[in-house]
Design an enzyme around this catalytic site. Structure first.
Site, mmCIF file in Angstrom:
data_model
loop_
_atom_site.group_PDB
_atom_site.id
_atom_site.type_symbol
_atom_site.label_atom_id
_atom_site.label_comp_id
_atom_site.label_asym_id
_atom_site.label_seq_id
_atom_site.Cartn_x
_atom_site.Cartn_y
_atom_site.Cartn_z
ATOM 1 N N SER A 183 8.690 10.819 -10.044
ATOM 2 C CA SER A 183 8.091 12.003 -10.635
ATOM 3 C C SER A 183 9.029 12.548 -11.709
ATOM 4 O O SER A 183 10.245 12.361 -11.645
ATOM 5 C CB SER A 183 7.864 13.063 -9.555
ATOM 6 O OG SER A 183 7.616 14.325 -10.122
ATOM 7 N N SER A 184 8.459 13.249 -12.673
ATOM 8 C CA SER A 184 9.277 13.834 -13.737
ATOM 9 C C SER A 184 10.166 14.962 -13.227
ATOM 10 O O SER A 184 11.077 15.404 -13.933
ATOM 11 C CB SER A 184 8.388 14.360 -14.867
ATOM 12 O OG SER A 184 7.506 15.361 -14.399
ATOM 13 N N CYS A 185 9.939 15.409 -11.987
ATOM 14 C CA CYS A 185 10.772 16.485 -11.437
ATOM 15 C C CYS A 185 12.183 16.000 -11.097
ATOM 16 O O CYS A 185 13.029 16.793 -10.693
ATOM 17 C CB CYS A 185 10.121 17.101 -10.203
ATOM 18 S SG CYS A 185 10.154 16.051 -8.740
ATOM 19 N N TYR B 67 12.287 17.354 -2.747
ATOM 20 C CA TYR B 67 11.389 16.270 -3.169
ATOM 21 C C TYR B 67 12.029 15.451 -4.293
ATOM 22 O O TYR B 67 12.006 14.212 -4.271
ATOM 23 C CB TYR B 67 10.059 16.861 -3.633
ATOM 24 C CG TYR B 67 9.072 15.838 -4.151
ATOM 25 C CD1 TYR B 67 8.381 15.007 -3.267
ATOM 26 C CD2 TYR B 67 8.822 15.710 -5.501
ATOM 27 C CE1 TYR B 67 7.467 14.062 -3.737
ATOM 28 C CE2 TYR B 67 7.917 14.778 -5.981
ATOM 29 C CZ TYR B 67 7.237 13.961 -5.090
ATOM 30 O OH TYR B 67 6.343 13.026 -5.564
ATOM 31 N N LYS C 216 13.168 11.346 -4.504
ATOM 32 C CA LYS C 216 12.732 10.399 -5.528
ATOM 33 C C LYS C 216 13.926 9.773 -6.256
ATOM 34 O O LYS C 216 13.896 8.586 -6.602
ATOM 35 C CB LYS C 216 11.791 11.097 -6.522
ATOM 36 C CG LYS C 216 10.432 11.447 -5.925
ATOM 37 C CD LYS C 216 9.722 10.194 -5.411
ATOM 38 C CE LYS C 216 8.372 10.465 -4.816
ATOM 39 N NZ LYS C 216 7.698 9.230 -4.342
ATOM 40 N N HIS D 108 -3.310 21.118 -8.448
ATOM 41 C CA HIS D 108 -2.563 21.349 -9.671
ATOM 42 C C HIS D 108 -3.492 21.933 -10.732
ATOM 43 O O HIS D 108 -4.687 22.123 -10.509
ATOM 44 C CB HIS D 108 -1.916 20.045 -10.126
ATOM 45 C CG HIS D 108 -0.849 19.569 -9.196
ATOM 46 N ND1 HIS D 108 -0.915 18.364 -8.521
ATOM 47 C CD2 HIS D 108 0.311 20.142 -8.808
ATOM 48 C CE1 HIS D 108 0.154 18.217 -7.759
ATOM 49 N NE2 HIS D 108 0.916 19.278 -7.915
#
Length: 318
Positions: A108-110, A137, A141, A180
């Site tokens: 994920s981009s997070c 989270y 990742k 979302h």
């Protein structure tokens, strides 16, 4: 890859996994392995080991994960870091034990720092503090990326990691309390249209910018990377910074997105922005130049993707 290769899609019922299945079937891959969460708990090491031993997949696409919004991440941080690390560890380790040829890990981009230069490049990983609301989270990742890299370095495996931008599309979660922004806007504007409401309220100023990619484009990117020859793939990545961003390269203001959804849905009322509510991060844009230079690009425009998503919503909402 051969059309009769055995491919295990972990998380096939989710937004991403279901899209991957549709694309695989579209291209004639029929030897597909799926297992629901009720049948296989990916956090259970022995169950995962038995599953891999019994099925012996040639390739694995790991899209299974525990996901949720800000409230869930803040309320259950242990669940998000523990369950995701267990899923990744069990699937990736069992892939090695059972000689899986290629594995795709989805992140994920997070994973990138909260205060990071835009657009976000792959080399921004681990250069600053993460967004606190989803740090557990994000850490899980990052651990998945490094686990794939470590197997590649120590054992010569071919495990590849992709980091997509914000996704939407068919089979999304349209429950406005947990969804979302795109599915939430679609469901709220549709209900407002049906109820002939004069307006809807959207949090924030509308000035925050976000990048959105149709999940079917991500599925195409996954298959593109999965099919890449090992030598070609390795030429384009750093062994200790091997993940690839997947994005459109284009972002829009939330106010612009809301107007697009309004047009797609056919809502005639006003959109009111509640400026007392937070915007969140001013901008989140992925730099996917590496993957584009390797020959892949997005095909679905945001407007066309919204049209297709709304059509699916109409046919599948209660």
């Amino acid at each position: 890859m051969n059309k009769d290769d055995k491919i295990y899609v972990a998380g096939h019922n989710g937004l991403v996994g279901s899209s991957i299945l549709r694309r695989l079937e579209h291209y004639g891959y029929s030897n597909l392995i799926m297992q629901s969460h009720k049948s296989l708990d990916l956090t259970n090491q022995s169950d995962v080991a038995d599953f891999f031993s019994d099925n012996k997949p040639d390739h694995v696409i790991l899209s299974a994960a525990k996901v949720g919004g800000i409230y869930a991440n803040n309320t259950f941080p242990v669940d998000f870091i523990y369950q995701n690390i267990m899923i990744e560890s069990n699937v990736i380790h069992s892939s090695y034990v059972n000689n899986v040829d290629k594995l795709i890990f989805l992140g994920s981009s997070c994973i990138y720092p909260r205060e990071v230069e835009q657009p976000m490049r792959e080399d921004a990983l681990l250069t600053g503090l993460l967004e606190p609301s989803n740090e557990p989270y994000a850490i899980s990742k990052i651990a998945g990326i490094k686990l794939c890299e470590s197997f590649n370095r120590q054992y010569g495996t071919d495990y590849r990691s992709l980091m997509p931008t914000n996704l939407y599309g068919i089979n999304d979660n349209f429950n406005s309390d947990r969804s979302h922004v795109i599915p939430a806007l679609i469901s709220r504007m549709h209900n407002a249209k049906i109820n002939e409401a004069s307006e809807i309220v959207v949090w924030g100023t509308g000035n925050a910018k976000r990048e959105f990619m149709c999940v079917d484009d991500l599925a195409e990117a996954i298959l593109f990377v999965l099919k890449l020859d090992k030598a070609i793939y390795q030429e384009n990545i750093n062994p200790m910074l091997s993940h690839l961003n997947v994005g459109t390269g284009v972002d829009v203001k939330i106010s612009e997105l809301a107007l697009m959804v309004k047009d797609v849905v056919g809502f005639k009322g006003k959109i009111i922005f509640d400026t007392s509510k937070p915007d969140g991060t001013p901008r989140k844009l992925i730099d996917a130049k590496k993957l584009r230079d390797m020959g892949w690009k997005c095909k679905v425009s945001l407007y066309d993707g919204l049209l297709e998503t709304y059509k699916w919503y109409l046919n599948n909402s209660e």
